[in-house]
Design a protein around this motif. Structure first.
Motif, PDB file in Angstrom:
ATOM      1  N   PRO A 169       0.833  -1.203   0.000  1.00  0.00           N
ATOM      2  CA  PRO A 169       0.000   0.000   0.000  1.00  0.00           C
ATOM      3  C   PRO A 169       0.868   1.253   0.000  1.00  0.00           C
ATOM      4  N   ARG A 170       0.268   2.361  -0.374  1.00  0.00           N
ATOM      5  CA  ARG A 170       1.002   3.637  -0.410  1.00  0.00           C
ATOM      6  C   ARG A 170       1.549   3.967   0.973  1.00  0.00           C
ATOM      7  N   SER A 171       2.747   4.422   0.998  1.00  0.00           N
ATOM      8  CA  SER A 171       3.349   4.852   2.257  1.00  0.00           C
ATOM      9  C   SER A 171       4.558   5.709   1.911  1.00  0.00           C
ATOM     10  N   VAL A 172       5.089   6.373   2.912  1.00  0.00           N
ATOM     11  CA  VAL A 172       6.263   7.219   2.687  1.00  0.00           C
ATOM     12  C   VAL A 172       7.439   6.666   3.476  1.00  0.00           C
ATOM     13  N   ASN A 173       8.491   6.366   2.760  1.00  0.00           N
ATOM     14  CA  ASN A 173       9.703   5.885   3.421  1.00  0.00           C
ATOM     15  C   ASN A 173      10.460   7.069   4.009  1.00  0.00           C
ATOM     16  N   VAL A 174      10.586   7.073   5.315  1.00  0.00           N
ATOM     17  CA  VAL A 174      11.291   8.182   5.960  1.00  0.00           C
ATOM     18  C   VAL A 174      12.636   7.746   6.522  1.00  0.00           C
ATOM     19  N   ARG A 175      13.018   6.523   6.204  1.00  0.00           N
ATOM     20  CA  ARG A 175      14.330   6.071   6.676  1.00  0.00           C
ATOM     21  C   ARG A 175      15.383   6.533   5.670  1.00  0.00           C
ATOM     22  N   PRO A 176      16.290   7.362   6.101  1.00  0.00           N
ATOM     23  CA  PRO A 176      17.284   7.875   5.148  1.00  0.00           C
ATOM     24  C   PRO A 176      18.099   6.754   4.524  1.00  0.00           C
ATOM     25  N   PRO A 177      18.398   6.877   3.250  1.00  0.00           N
ATOM     26  CA  PRO A 177      19.249   5.869   2.620  1.00  0.00           C
ATOM     27  C   PRO A 177      20.643   5.919   3.225  1.00  0.00           C
ATOM     28  N   LYS A 178      21.319   4.822   3.079  1.00  0.00           N
ATOM     29  CA  LYS A 178      22.684   4.806   3.589  1.00  0.00           C
ATOM     30  C   LYS A 178      23.516   5.800   2.785  1.00  0.00           C
ATOM     31  N   PRO A 179      24.182   6.715   3.442  1.00  0.00           N
ATOM     32  CA  PRO A 179      24.990   7.664   2.674  1.00  0.00           C
ATOM     33  C   PRO A 179      26.171   6.953   2.033  1.00  0.00           C
ATOM     34  N   PRO A 180      26.634   7.465   0.907  1.00  0.00           N
ATOM     35  CA  PRO A 180      27.803   6.831   0.291  1.00  0.00           C
ATOM     36  C   PRO A 180      29.044   7.080   1.138  1.00  0.00           C
ATOM     37  N   ILE A 181      30.073   6.293   0.894  1.00  0.00           N
ATOM     38  CA  ILE A 181      31.375   6.596   1.490  1.00  0.00           C
ATOM     39  C   ILE A 181      31.836   7.903   0.856  1.00  0.00           C
ATOM     40  N   MET A 182      32.094   8.906   1.673  1.00  0.00           N
ATOM     41  CA  MET A 182      32.559  10.184   1.148  1.00  0.00           C
ATOM     42  C   MET A 182      34.087  10.176   1.112  1.00  0.00           C
ATOM     43  N   LEU A 183      34.636  11.067   0.305  1.00  0.00           N
ATOM     44  CA  LEU A 183      36.090  11.142   0.222  1.00  0.00           C
ATOM     45  C   LEU A 183      36.689  11.331   1.612  1.00  0.00           C
ATOM     46  N   SER A 184      35.987  12.109   2.432  1.00  0.00           N
ATOM     47  CA  SER A 184      36.504  12.379   3.783  1.00  0.00           C
ATOM     48  C   SER A 184      36.477  11.137   4.679  1.00  0.00           C
ATOM     49  N   ASP A 185      35.750  10.111   4.273  1.00  0.00           N
ATOM     50  CA  ASP A 185      35.708   8.872   5.057  1.00  0.00           C
ATOM     51  C   ASP A 185      36.912   7.968   4.773  1.00  0.00           C
ATOM     52  N   LEU A 186      37.572   8.213   3.663  1.00  0.00           N
ATOM     53  CA  LEU A 186      38.683   7.347   3.269  1.00  0.00           C
ATOM     54  C   LEU A 186      39.981   7.868   3.886  1.00  0.00           C
ATOM     55  N   PRO A 187      41.026   7.039   3.908  1.00  0.00           N
ATOM     56  CA  PRO A 187      42.321   7.541   4.367  1.00  0.00           C
ATOM     57  C   PRO A 187      42.686   8.821   3.602  1.00  0.00           C
ATOM     58  N   ALA A 188      43.307   9.758   4.305  1.00  0.00           N
ATOM     59  CA  ALA A 188      43.590  11.066   3.707  1.00  0.00           C
ATOM     60  C   ALA A 188      44.386  10.950   2.410  1.00  0.00           C
ATOM     61  N   GLU A 189      45.234   9.943   2.338  1.00  0.00           N
ATOM     62  CA  GLU A 189      46.065   9.805   1.130  1.00  0.00           C
ATOM     63  C   GLU A 189      45.249   9.540  -0.120  1.00  0.00           C
ATOM     64  N   CYS A 190      44.041   9.055   0.069  1.00  0.00           N
ATOM     65  CA  CYS A 190      43.228   8.746  -1.112  1.00  0.00           C
ATOM     66  C   CYS A 190      42.883  10.015  -1.887  1.00  0.00           C
ATOM     67  N   ARG A 191      42.848  11.132  -1.185  1.00  0.00           N
ATOM     68  CA  ARG A 191      42.560  12.376  -1.884  1.00  0.00           C
ATOM     69  C   ARG A 191      43.753  12.794  -2.744  1.00  0.00           C
ATOM     70  N   SER A 192      44.939  12.667  -2.182  1.00  0.00           N
ATOM     71  CA  SER A 192      46.125  13.008  -2.984  1.00  0.00           C
ATOM     72  C   SER A 192      46.250  12.073  -4.178  1.00  0.00           C
ATOM     73  N   LEU A 193      45.788  10.871  -3.976  1.00  0.00           N
ATOM     74  CA  LEU A 193      45.881   9.881  -5.055  1.00  0.00           C
ATOM     75  C   LEU A 193      45.063  10.334  -6.261  1.00  0.00           C
ATOM     76  N   LEU A 194      43.907  10.908  -5.992  1.00  0.00           N
ATOM     77  CA  LEU A 194      43.076  11.389  -7.094  1.00  0.00           C
ATOM     78  C   LEU A 194      43.765  12.530  -7.836  1.00  0.00           C
ATOM     79  N   ALA A 195      44.550  13.292  -7.089  1.00  0.00           N
ATOM     80  CA  ALA A 195      45.175  14.474  -7.680  1.00  0.00           C
ATOM     81  C   ALA A 195      46.447  14.128  -8.448  1.00  0.00           C
ATOM     82  N   ALA A 196      46.928  12.908  -8.308  1.00  0.00           N
ATOM     83  CA  ALA A 196      48.202  12.544  -8.923  1.00  0.00           C
ATOM     84  C   ALA A 196      48.108  12.560 -10.450  1.00  0.00           C
TER      85      ALA A 196
END
Ligand SMILES: [Zn+2]
Length: 446
Positions: free
Chosen positions: A354-381
């Motif tokens: 039946p019709r309803s509204v899902n109010v449970r937030p989706p799982k957020p993605p892994i953000m760049l800030s969640d990864l080891p800091a070096e992963c950001r420099s890796l993208l910039a290489a």
């Protein structure tokens, strides 16, 4: 798929994430080790597929997406992963139908996650080879490609550009393929996803495979002919399961498959192997008195047409987080039975809700800030740096806040429209109250 297109794909990805989370909560601590995060999730594609269905195109690889039961393998299915079965852990796919868009319903915010950045990478970072972080939470520098053709292997699904790995893993795959050819009667191996050129999270499939130490190997032998590029996209994978999904199909899962998995487990570099619980059960039976190798082979979602081989952190590399070593138990008792008990027959067709509204937030993605800091420099290489837009630098707190705001807007919409909310206890849906969603991956996860 009944409702094809991007929104369906996004939805199924989100649903799979939710399923994983639930799975983590459900796991008895003693068995928690093989779980991925959101690969196994991750390897987020948590399905046990009954019926011996075959899968086509992108469906393999720990599919993250969970297409509708009974869907024919159309092209759009292929993109989403054409596995036709329910996920296991208590959230039938039919619930998707309750989440159909209501006109005027505020949408969940979209974020630029680390997967969007690493998924856009075309070339490796030409630095020293290093696995940075954890299998399900990291990145990879100095990746090398597995040649798409070798004397004893062919790489599949070339369009994904996921044939990159740490040089030690690539060398082991080549050695393994040659050994299987020489000793186990395999003409050669079909190799599935390894990692992206700079590792990192993927836009579809796999919670792990992020640091270049994981590889998927098909359980069907390489054909004698060289497959064309297109054939490598289209060739159907064969499920090793029988129609119950609780046991292997002896016509396709034979002593050859047993020998192959045993061979993989025999390498000291190999840390874990993941297979469907029914395959694990079959291995327990087939092993006879030689059981030491079984401890590395763990049941996990999916993995019924391929197995997943994970190697240890290469020696002398800092910043690579290894997994707790297997306990030495062969895993043929309670553990495999616990997993098998979670294999459920697919419900087909899904029951409309039946019709309803899902109010449970989706799982957020892994953000760049969640990864080891070096992963950001890796993208910039250089020489092919990947631009990082401001929005990709959102903090975890900002992501939470945006989700919470959207949840509140959806609750207000539900109230105004007189629609029931899912879950009924809306407060429980607030991200702030669900810290486990944002926990970083631990060594106990896949
Ligand atoms: Zn895998």
């Amino acid at each position: 798929m009944r409702s094809g297109g991007l929104s369906a794909l996004l939805f199924t990805l989100g649903l799979a994430g939710i399923i994983l989370i639930k799975g983590d909560l459900l796991l008895p601590p003693a068995f928690a080790d093989p779980r991925s995060t959101a690969d196994g999730a991750g390897h987020r594609l948590p399905e046990f597929v009954p019926q011996g269905q075959s899968l086509i195109r992108s469906s393999e690889q720990d599919a993250t997406s969970a297409p509708k039961a009974g869907s024919a393998a159309s092209n759009s299915d292929a993109k989403a992963g054409a596995i036709t079965a329910d996920p296991v852990l208590g959230m039938p796919l039919s619930e998707t139908s309750s989440l159909k868009a209501e006109p005027g319903l505020p949408e969940w915010p979209k974020f630029i996650g680390a997967k969007d950045l690493f998924g856009a990478v075309k070339k490796p970072a030409p630095l020293a080879a290093r696995a940075i972080g954890y299998y399900a939470h990291g990145c990879l520098s100095g990746a090398v490609p597995l040649p798409v053709d070798g004397p004893a292997w062919q790489e599949m699904r070339l369009s994904r550009n996921r044939n990159w790995g740490h040089p030690e893993l690539i060398a082991l795959i080549e050695r393994f393929a040659l050994d299987a050819q020489k000793f186990d009667g395999w003409h050669g191996l079909l190799v599935g996803d390894i990692a992206q050129p700079r590792g990192g999270p993927m836009t579809a499939g796999h919670a792990s495979h992020q640091v270049g130490l994981d590889a998927d190997i098909w359980l069907t032998p390489m054909p004698k002919r060289r497959l064309t590029r297109q054939q490598r996209e289209d060739l159907q994978a064969t499920s090793m399961l029988d129609s119950t999904g609780l046991a292997v199909n002896p016509k396709v899962f034979t002593s050859k498959q047993v020998a192959l998995i045993k061979r993989a487990a025999s390498y000291s570099e190999v840390e874990r192997i993941f297979v469907h619980p029914a395959i694990k059960k079959a291995l327990c039976v087939a092993a006879g008195t030689d059981r030491a190798w079984l401890g590395k082979v763990r049941p996990y979602y999916g993995h019924y047409y391929h197995f997943h081989m994970r190697i240890k952190c290469p020696a002398g590399v800092s910043g690579c987080q290894s997994q707790t070593p297997p306990t030495g138990d062969d895993g043929c008792g309670k553990e495999v039975d616990w997993w098998l008990a979670r294999v459920r027959p697919a419900k087909n067709p899904p029951v409309p809700k039946p019709r309803s509204v899902n109010v449970r937030p989706p799982k957020p993605p892994i953000m760049l800030s969640d990864l080891p800091a070096e992963c950001r420099s890796l993208l910039a290489a250089g020489p092919d740096p990947v631009p990082v837009p401001q929005a990709a630098l959102m903090t975890k707190a900002a992501v939470h806040e945006a989700l919470e705001k959207a949840a509140k807007a959806r609750m207000a919409f539900a109230k105004a429209e007189g629609l029931p909310m899912v879950p009924a206890n809306a407060a429980a849906a607030h991200p702030a109250l669900r810290p486990h969603l944002h926990k970083t991956t631990t060594a106990e996860k896949k």
